[in-house]
Design a protein around this motif. Structure first.
Motif, PDB file in Angstrom:
ATOM      1  N   ARG A   1     -13.880  -4.209   6.196  1.00 52.83           N
ATOM      2  CA  ARG A   1     -12.802  -4.988   7.238  1.00 52.83           C
ATOM      3  C   ARG A   1     -12.348  -4.118   8.280  1.00 52.83           C
ATOM      4  NH1 ARG A   1      -9.927  -9.473   3.503  1.00 52.83           N
ATOM      5  NH2 ARG A   1     -11.376  -9.154   1.764  1.00 52.83           N
ATOM      6  N   SER A   2     -11.807  -4.640   9.292  1.00 45.71           N
ATOM      7  CA  SER A   2     -11.159  -3.752  10.170  1.00 45.71           C
ATOM      8  C   SER A   2      -9.800  -3.958  10.443  1.00 45.71           C
ATOM      9  CB  SER A   2     -11.677  -3.953  11.768  1.00 45.71           C
ATOM     10  OG  SER A   2     -11.678  -5.168  12.176  1.00 45.71           O
ATOM     11  N   GLY A   3      -8.660  -3.303  11.028  1.00 47.26           N
ATOM     12  CA  GLY A   3      -7.385  -3.599  11.016  1.00 47.26           C
ATOM     13  C   GLY A   3      -6.602  -2.926  10.542  1.00 47.26           C
TER      14      GLY A   3
ATOM     15  N   VAL B   1       0.648  -1.294   0.088  1.00 43.93           N
ATOM     16  CA  VAL B   1       0.028  -0.098   0.043  1.00 43.93           C
ATOM     17  C   VAL B   1       0.733   1.315   0.061  1.00 43.93           C
ATOM     18  CG1 VAL B   1      -1.712   1.182   1.420  1.00 43.93           C
ATOM     19  CG2 VAL B   1      -1.979  -1.197   1.036  1.00 43.93           C
ATOM     20  N   ARG B   2       1.966   1.270   0.748  1.00 44.21           N
ATOM     21  CA  ARG B   2       2.896   2.362   0.812  1.00 44.21           C
ATOM     22  C   ARG B   2       3.535   2.642  -0.576  1.00 44.21           C
ATOM     23  NH1 ARG B   2       3.942   0.399   6.255  1.00 44.21           N
ATOM     24  NH2 ARG B   2       5.710  -0.965   5.457  1.00 44.21           N
ATOM     25  N   ALA B   3       3.876   1.718  -1.212  1.00 41.61           N
ATOM     26  CA  ALA B   3       4.718   1.565  -2.348  1.00 41.61           C
ATOM     27  C   ALA B   3       3.619   2.171  -3.488  1.00 41.61           C
ATOM     28  CB  ALA B   3       5.341   0.323  -2.858  1.00 41.61           C
ATOM     29  N   ALA B   4       2.468   1.633  -3.463  1.00 41.83           N
ATOM     30  CA  ALA B   4       1.474   2.244  -4.385  1.00 41.83           C
ATOM     31  C   ALA B   4       1.215   3.744  -3.874  1.00 41.83           C
ATOM     32  CB  ALA B   4       0.179   1.305  -4.337  1.00 41.83           C
ATOM     33  N   GLY B   5       1.399   4.139  -2.794  1.00 43.55           N
ATOM     34  CA  GLY B   5       1.007   5.499  -2.534  1.00 43.55           C
ATOM     35  C   GLY B   5       2.028   6.392  -3.445  1.00 43.55           C
ATOM     36  N   SER B   6       3.374   6.056  -3.246  1.00 38.87           N
ATOM     37  CA  SER B   6       4.569   6.704  -4.076  1.00 38.87           C
ATOM     38  C   SER B   6       4.198   6.702  -5.477  1.00 38.87           C
ATOM     39  CB  SER B   6       5.662   5.921  -3.623  1.00 38.87           C
ATOM     40  OG  SER B   6       6.072   5.754  -2.279  1.00 38.87           O
ATOM     41  N   VAL B   7       3.662   5.605  -6.149  1.00 39.87           N
ATOM     42  CA  VAL B   7       3.468   5.639  -7.285  1.00 39.87           C
ATOM     43  C   VAL B   7       2.462   6.566  -7.881  1.00 39.87           C
ATOM     44  CG1 VAL B   7       2.555   4.109  -9.469  1.00 39.87           C
ATOM     45  CG2 VAL B   7       4.272   3.263  -7.802  1.00 39.87           C
ATOM     46  N   PHE B   8       1.220   6.470  -7.007  1.00 43.93           N
ATOM     47  CA  PHE B   8       0.103   7.325  -7.323  1.00 43.93           C
ATOM     48  C   PHE B   8       0.528   9.058  -7.170  1.00 43.93           C
ATOM     49  CE2 PHE B   8      -3.428   9.901  -5.918  1.00 43.93           C
ATOM     50  CZ  PHE B   8      -4.331   9.407  -6.606  1.00 43.93           C
ATOM     51  N   ALA B   9       1.396   9.128  -6.131  1.00 45.24           N
ATOM     52  CA  ALA B   9       1.746  10.542  -6.132  1.00 45.24           C
ATOM     53  C   ALA B   9       2.597  11.048  -7.204  1.00 45.24           C
ATOM     54  CB  ALA B   9       2.730  10.880  -4.653  1.00 45.24           C
ATOM     55  N   ALA B  10       3.541   9.975  -7.729  1.00 46.55           N
ATOM     56  CA  ALA B  10       4.638  10.410  -9.035  1.00 46.55           C
ATOM     57  C   ALA B  10       3.565  10.327 -10.010  1.00 46.55           C
ATOM     58  CB  ALA B  10       5.602   9.217  -9.042  1.00 46.55           C
TER      59      ALA B  10
ATOM     60  N   ASP C   1      -6.874   0.583   8.116  1.00 47.51           N
ATOM     61  CA  ASP C   1      -6.731   1.988   8.388  1.00 47.51           C
ATOM     62  C   ASP C   1      -5.692   2.764   7.326  1.00 47.51           C
ATOM     63  OD1 ASP C   1      -8.322   1.184  10.387  1.00 47.51           O
ATOM     64  OD2 ASP C   1      -6.661   0.998  11.962  1.00 47.51           O
ATOM     65  N   ALA C   2      -4.722   1.727   6.863  1.00 49.80           N
ATOM     66  CA  ALA C   2      -4.004   2.574   5.942  1.00 49.80           C
ATOM     67  C   ALA C   2      -4.482   2.866   4.784  1.00 49.80           C
ATOM     68  CB  ALA C   2      -2.671   1.539   5.612  1.00 49.80           C
ATOM     69  N   ILE C   3      -5.540   1.981   4.260  1.00 46.73           N
ATOM     70  CA  ILE C   3      -6.005   2.410   3.072  1.00 46.73           C
ATOM     71  C   ILE C   3      -7.083   3.541   3.178  1.00 46.73           C
ATOM     72  CG2 ILE C   3      -7.922   1.636   1.268  1.00 46.73           C
ATOM     73  CD1 ILE C   3      -6.316  -1.391   1.782  1.00 46.73           C
ATOM     74  N   ALA C   4      -7.755   3.511   4.331  1.00 46.06           N
ATOM     75  CA  ALA C   4      -8.690   4.549   4.662  1.00 46.06           C
ATOM     76  C   ALA C   4      -7.857   5.746   4.806  1.00 46.06           C
ATOM     77  CB  ALA C   4      -9.470   4.078   6.047  1.00 46.06           C
ATOM     78  N   LYS C   5      -6.803   5.917   5.164  1.00 47.96           N
ATOM     79  CA  LYS C   5      -5.925   6.977   5.288  1.00 47.96           C
ATOM     80  C   LYS C   5      -5.581   7.657   4.136  1.00 47.96           C
ATOM     81  CE  LYS C   5      -1.960   9.402   7.298  1.00 47.96           C
ATOM     82  NZ  LYS C   5      -1.824  10.312   6.211  1.00 47.96           N
ATOM     83  N   ALA C   6      -5.146   6.719   3.320  1.00 53.25           N
ATOM     84  CA  ALA C   6      -4.875   6.976   1.754  1.00 53.25           C
ATOM     85  C   ALA C   6      -6.032   7.680   1.087  1.00 53.25           C
ATOM     86  CB  ALA C   6      -4.277   5.868   1.097  1.00 53.25           C
ATOM     87  N   HIS C   7      -7.375   7.221   1.173  1.00 54.59           N
ATOM     88  CA  HIS C   7      -8.600   7.780   0.722  1.00 54.59           C
ATOM     89  C   HIS C   7      -8.582   9.128   1.157  1.00 54.59           C
ATOM     90  CE1 HIS C   7     -12.783   7.702  -0.272  1.00 54.59           C
ATOM     91  NE2 HIS C   7     -12.419   7.015  -1.527  1.00 54.59           N
ATOM     92  N   LEU C   8      -8.813   9.337   2.446  1.00 51.80           N
ATOM     93  CA  LEU C   8      -8.934  10.416   3.079  1.00 51.80           C
ATOM     94  C   LEU C   8      -7.897  11.653   2.660  1.00 51.80           C
ATOM     95  CD1 LEU C   8      -9.912   9.728   6.819  1.00 51.80           C
ATOM     96  CD2 LEU C   8     -11.411  10.633   4.878  1.00 51.80           C
ATOM     97  N   ASP C   9      -6.690  11.112   2.458  1.00 52.31           N
ATOM     98  CA  ASP C   9      -5.520  12.282   1.910  1.00 52.31           C
ATOM     99  C   ASP C   9      -5.815  12.626   0.782  1.00 52.31           C
ATOM    100  OD1 ASP C   9      -4.184  11.860   4.445  1.00 52.31           O
ATOM    101  OD2 ASP C   9      -2.674  10.536   3.656  1.00 52.31           O
ATOM    102  N   TRP C  10      -6.448  11.644  -0.231  1.00 54.19           N
ATOM    103  CA  TRP C  10      -6.438  12.051  -1.789  1.00 54.19           C
ATOM    104  C   TRP C  10      -7.801  12.986  -1.737  1.00 54.19           C
ATOM    105  CZ3 TRP C  10      -5.449  13.026  -6.458  1.00 54.19           C
ATOM    106  CH2 TRP C  10      -6.444  13.169  -7.238  1.00 54.19           C
ATOM    107  N   THR C  11      -9.074  12.885  -1.011  1.00 51.89           N
ATOM    108  CA  THR C  11     -10.061  13.471  -0.767  1.00 51.89           C
ATOM    109  C   THR C  11      -9.650  15.034  -0.257  1.00 51.89           C
ATOM    110  OG1 THR C  11     -11.551  11.568  -0.511  1.00 51.89           O
ATOM    111  CG2 THR C  11     -12.393  13.842   0.142  1.00 51.89           C
TER     112      THR C  11
END
Lengths: 216, 216
Positions: A124-126, A67-76, A130-140
Motif C-alpha cells: 500500500r502507500s501512505g 507503530v511507534r509504541a511497538a518500535g519502543s517495545v522492540f528496542a527494549a 512509510d513508517a513501517i518501511a522506515k522501521a524495517h530499513l532501520d532494523w536491517t
DNA sequence: CCTACCGATCGGTAGG
DNA sequence: CCTACCGATCGGTAGG
C-alpha cells in the motif's frame, strides 16, 4: 489550582494513551492494523468512542502511534539486552538470539508485531506504509552495522558481505516467526538458529568461539 | 431448447465466477483477504451485490474460493514450468528461480499472494487460516521433496538435510518478495539468488553444474 | 424446480 | 472525556 487540575487531566490522558496503545499493539500483532477501530477499542477498555478519538485525532494517527509504541517495545526487548555485548561474531549471534526470544516468548500475542504489519502494508502507500518501511530499513541497517563492526573488530573474515549476511540472517528469523505462529511449531526456531550459526561459522575467524546452539 | 437455456446460465455463472476470482486475487495480494467485500467487488465489476453473494454463499466462502484460485495460479506459474527438469540440484535451483520470477514479475500486483494472506491469517483461527496453513505446508513439502529427490539422484551430498535446506531456501525467497514489495527494491532478488546458490553449492555433488546466477 | 441475477432493505457499525 | 448524531457502507436476505 487551575494548573493542578490541568496537570491531572494531562496525566489521566497519558495513562489512557498507554492503556489504549498496549491494547492496539496486541490487536495489530494478531489481526493487523486494519483490525483497529475506535469503537472496538473504546468498548473493550470501557472508554467512549469519541474519547479515544480525541486522544489520537484519527484512525490513521492511532495506527501510527501504535507503530511507534511497538518500535519502543522492540528496542527494549531485542536491541537493549545486547547493548553490552562487545563487537564480534558473538554479538551478531546474540542479537539474532535476542530476536528469536522476542518472537518465541510472544512479546506480542501474534508473534513479531512488525512481521504482521509489514506484510499488511507492504503493497500500500501512505504514512503508515512509510513508517513501517522506515522501521524495517532501520532494523536491517542495525543488523548490517552489527556485522560490519564484527568484521572491523576482526571477528569476521574480510570476505563477509554485511548486506548479504544481514539479509540471510533476517530471512531465517522472519520465517521462524511465521512458521511458529502459523503452525504453532516452535521447532522452526531451532531451524533458524541452525541456519544462522551455520552462516556465522562460515565467515567467523574463530568459529569455535560461537555458541553450539542459538536460543532453542 | 430448454436445455440450451439452462446451459447458458451455468456458463455465464462460471464466467462470472472467474471474473470475480481474478479480481479478488488481485485485491487480496495488495490489501489482504480482509479487503474483500461483496459490495466492492460488485461495484467494481458492474454486478449486483446479491449476484456476487449468490455465486459464493458468504464472504468466507469467497475468501476460501480466492485462496483455491490462487493455488491454481501458483501451481501453473511456479511448479508447472519446472515439471520436466530432471531431479537434481539443478531442479532445486530451477524451482527457486521459478518462484523468484513469479514474485518479481508480479503475477499478483502485491507480490506473492500467499505471503500476503499467510501473514494476515497466521495468528487467527478458522477455515481460512486452515486453508492457508495447508497451502503453506504443501509448498514446504514440495520443496523438501524436490531436495530429497535431488539427494536420491546423487545431485546432493548425503549430509544435506532436506527439511533444513528447504527452510533456508524458502526463507530467502520470502524475504526477497517482502523487500521488493515494501521498498520497490528488485536487488533483493539478487540477494536471494546469491544466498540460494550459495546454499546449493555447499551441498551439491557437482557445484560447477549449477548456474552462475539465479533469475537476476 | 433450477440458475443467476435484480432493486431494496435488514440490523449494526465505520470514521468523524 | 461524554451523548448524540451524520453519511456510508458492512455482510447478508427479502420477494420477484
Amino acid at each position: 489550582m487551575g494548573t493542578a487540575r490541568v496537570d491531572g487531566r494531562v496525566e489521566r490522558g497519558n495513562a489512557t494513551r498507554r492503556l489504549v496503545l498496549g491494547r492496539t499493539m496486541e490487536i495489530a500483532s494478531v489481526e493487523g492494523l486494519g483490525g483497529l477501530s475506535l469503537g472496538r477499542i473504546a468498548t473493550e477498555l470501557n472508554l467512549s468512542k469519541s474519547g479515544v478519538f480525541a486522544l489520537f485525532g484519527s484512525k490513521e494517527e492511532l495506527q501510527l502511534a501504535t507503530v511507534r509504541a511497538a518500535g519502543s517495545v522492540f528496542a527494549a526487548q531485542v536491541v537493549e539486552p545486547v547493548r553490552d555485548v562487545p563487537p564480534g561474531a558473538g554479538r551478531v549471534a546474540a542479537l539474532c538470539a535476542s530476536w528469536l526470544a522476542y518472537s518465541r516468548d510472544r512479546t506480542f500475542p501474534g508473534g513479531c508485531f512488525f512481521a504482521a504489519v509489514t506484510a499488511e502494508f507492504d503493497a500500500r502507500s501512505g504514512p503508515v506504509h512509510d513508517a513501517i518501511a522506515k522501521a524495517h530499513l532501520d532494523w536491517t541497517a542495525y543488523v548490517e552495522e552489527t556485522v560490519r563492526e564484527a568484521r572491523i573488530a576482526g571477528g569476521l573474515t574480510d570476505g563477509a558481505d554485511p548486506a548479504q549476511l544481514a539479509f540471510e540472517l533476517i530471512a531465517l528469523m522472519e520465517l521462524a516467526n511465521l512458521y511458529s505462529v502459523l503452525h504453532g511449531d516452535p521447532a522452526a526456531y531451532d531451524r533458524a538458529g541452525t541456519g544462522i550459526l551455520s552462516r556465522l561459522r562460515s565467515v567467523a575467524t574463530d568459529p569455535a568461539g560461537l555458541p553450539e546452539r542459538l536460543g532453542g
